[in-house]
Design a protein around this motif. Structure first.
Motif, PDB file in Angstrom:
ATOM      1  N   ARG A  76      -5.103  -0.433 -11.192  1.00  0.00           N
ATOM      2  CA  ARG A  76      -4.648   0.906 -11.571  1.00  0.00           C
ATOM      3  C   ARG A  76      -3.130   0.889 -11.584  1.00  0.00           C
ATOM      4  O   ARG A  76      -2.496   0.052 -10.935  1.00  0.00           O
ATOM      5  CB  ARG A  76      -5.167   1.964 -10.601  1.00  0.00           C
ATOM      6  CG  ARG A  76      -4.635   1.790  -9.205  1.00  0.00           C
ATOM      7  CD  ARG A  76      -4.958   2.983  -8.301  1.00  0.00           C
ATOM      8  NE  ARG A  76      -4.520   2.726  -6.944  1.00  0.00           N
ATOM      9  CZ  ARG A  76      -3.272   2.846  -6.503  1.00  0.00           C
ATOM     10  NH1 ARG A  76      -2.306   3.226  -7.314  1.00  0.00           N
ATOM     11  NH2 ARG A  76      -2.966   2.607  -5.241  1.00  0.00           N
TER      12      ARG A  76
ATOM     13  N   SER B 274       0.829  -1.207   0.000  1.00  0.00           N
ATOM     14  CA  SER B 274       0.000   0.000   0.000  1.00  0.00           C
ATOM     15  C   SER B 274       0.865   1.260   0.000  1.00  0.00           C
ATOM     16  O   SER B 274       0.538   2.254  -0.654  1.00  0.00           O
ATOM     17  CB  SER B 274      -0.910  -0.027   1.234  1.00  0.00           C
ATOM     18  OG  SER B 274      -1.764   1.062   1.242  1.00  0.00           O
TER      19      SER B 274
ATOM     20  N   ASP C 212      -8.275   0.773  -7.814  1.00  0.00           N
ATOM     21  CA  ASP C 212      -8.946   2.058  -7.597  1.00  0.00           C
ATOM     22  C   ASP C 212     -10.159   1.850  -6.685  1.00  0.00           C
ATOM     23  O   ASP C 212     -10.392   0.740  -6.185  1.00  0.00           O
ATOM     24  CB  ASP C 212      -9.299   2.712  -8.930  1.00  0.00           C
ATOM     25  CG  ASP C 212     -10.303   1.911  -9.753  1.00  0.00           C
ATOM     26  OD1 ASP C 212     -10.984   1.007  -9.202  1.00  0.00           O
ATOM     27  OD2 ASP C 212     -10.413   2.171 -10.968  1.00  0.00           O
ATOM     28  N   GLU C 213     -10.955   2.917  -6.519  1.00  0.00           N
ATOM     29  CA  GLU C 213     -12.118   2.867  -5.631  1.00  0.00           C
ATOM     30  C   GLU C 213     -13.132   1.805  -6.058  1.00  0.00           C
ATOM     31  O   GLU C 213     -13.864   1.265  -5.240  1.00  0.00           O
ATOM     32  CB  GLU C 213     -12.825   4.231  -5.570  1.00  0.00           C
ATOM     33  CG  GLU C 213     -11.961   5.354  -5.042  1.00  0.00           C
ATOM     34  CD  GLU C 213     -11.007   5.909  -6.106  1.00  0.00           C
ATOM     35  OE1 GLU C 213     -11.288   5.820  -7.316  1.00  0.00           O
ATOM     36  OE2 GLU C 213      -9.948   6.413  -5.708  1.00  0.00           O
ATOM     37  N   GLY C 214     -13.168   1.496  -7.345  1.00  0.00           N
ATOM     38  CA  GLY C 214     -14.095   0.489  -7.857  1.00  0.00           C
ATOM     39  C   GLY C 214     -13.525  -0.927  -7.852  1.00  0.00           C
ATOM     40  O   GLY C 214     -14.173  -1.876  -8.287  1.00  0.00           O
ATOM     41  N   GLY C 215     -12.290  -1.074  -7.348  1.00  0.00           N
ATOM     42  CA  GLY C 215     -11.674  -2.394  -7.300  1.00  0.00           C
ATOM     43  C   GLY C 215     -10.994  -2.813  -8.592  1.00  0.00           C
ATOM     44  O   GLY C 215     -10.601  -3.967  -8.731  1.00  0.00           O
ATOM     45  N   ARG C 216     -10.861  -1.879  -9.537  1.00  0.00           N
ATOM     46  CA  ARG C 216     -10.195  -2.186 -10.810  1.00  0.00           C
ATOM     47  C   ARG C 216      -8.706  -1.902 -10.719  1.00  0.00           C
ATOM     48  O   ARG C 216      -8.311  -0.936 -10.050  1.00  0.00           O
ATOM     49  CB  ARG C 216     -10.837  -1.368 -11.928  1.00  0.00           C
ATOM     50  CG  ARG C 216     -12.295  -1.721 -12.208  1.00  0.00           C
ATOM     51  CD  ARG C 216     -12.925  -0.811 -13.266  1.00  0.00           C
ATOM     52  NE  ARG C 216     -12.914   0.588 -12.875  1.00  0.00           N
ATOM     53  CZ  ARG C 216     -13.839   1.179 -12.111  1.00  0.00           C
ATOM     54  NH1 ARG C 216     -14.848   0.493 -11.632  1.00  0.00           N
ATOM     55  NH2 ARG C 216     -13.758   2.450 -11.802  1.00  0.00           N
TER      56      ARG C 216
ATOM     57  N   GLY D 130      -1.872   3.639  -2.064  1.00  0.00           N
ATOM     58  CA  GLY D 130      -3.315   3.431  -2.026  1.00  0.00           C
ATOM     59  C   GLY D 130      -3.656   1.972  -1.816  1.00  0.00           C
ATOM     60  O   GLY D 130      -2.812   1.157  -1.448  1.00  0.00           O
ATOM     61  N   ARG D 131      -4.897   1.674  -2.084  1.00  0.00           N
ATOM     62  CA  ARG D 131      -5.427   0.342  -1.840  1.00  0.00           C
ATOM     63  C   ARG D 131      -4.770  -0.704  -2.736  1.00  0.00           C
ATOM     64  O   ARG D 131      -4.500  -0.464  -3.914  1.00  0.00           O
ATOM     65  CB  ARG D 131      -6.937   0.360  -2.092  1.00  0.00           C
ATOM     66  CG  ARG D 131      -7.610  -0.933  -1.791  1.00  0.00           C
ATOM     67  CD  ARG D 131      -9.119  -0.824  -1.925  1.00  0.00           C
ATOM     68  NE  ARG D 131      -9.666  -2.172  -1.882  1.00  0.00           N
ATOM     69  CZ  ARG D 131     -10.700  -2.583  -2.567  1.00  0.00           C
ATOM     70  NH1 ARG D 131     -11.354  -1.744  -3.349  1.00  0.00           N
ATOM     71  NH2 ARG D 131     -11.126  -3.813  -2.468  1.00  0.00           N
TER      72      ARG D 131
END
Length: 130
Positions: free
Chosen positions: A125, A48, A119-123, A53-54
């Motif tokens: 990046r 992370s 990303d925020e949608g789990g895709r 990030g995630r």
């Protein structure tokens, strides 16, 4: 598997955790799955930071259990970055223990973990490269 007495941990210390009686198998040793979860958490922290990030775990491979972990051992998990891909990061992760009562440091397991930045949608990046 015998440990080289000159071997020392590589990488960065991410987690220190006390092995407790509630995490034992019927033989009285700490469950391998518990140790693997500590390694996954440590890798997630390191990944992370690199990915800013995630991240999600996509692979754990070459897992080798070298010595048992005992109740009262302090489990120390080290992460060593080995590869940065377009969307992924890979670490060699090793768990060492400080044995209760004698202070001896012993390597107990190692594996390679790969994480993907999402990303925020789990895709997936890209991992930043600056």
């Amino acid at each position: 598997m015998e440990q080289d007495p000159t071997e020392t941990p590589r990488g960065e210390l991410q987690i220190r955790q006390l092995a407790m009686p509630g995490d034992t198998n019927p033989a009285g040793d700490i469950f391998g799955g518990w140790v693997m979860a500590q390694m996954d958490a440590a890798g997630g922290i390191a990944a992370s930071a690199v990915a800013r990030g995630r991240v999600v775990t996509v692979a754990a491979s070459s897992m080798v259990f070298i010595q048992p972990v005992k109740v009262g051992d302090v489990v120390c998990v080290y992460t060593d970055l080995t590869r940065i891909g377009r969307t992924s990061v890979t670490f060699d992760i090793a768990a060492w223990v400080l044995r209760r009562g004698n202070g001896q440091r012993i390597k107990v397991t190692q594996a390679e973990f790969t994480f993907v930045a999402v990303d925020e949608g789990g895709r997936p990046r890209p991992v930043p490269r600056d």
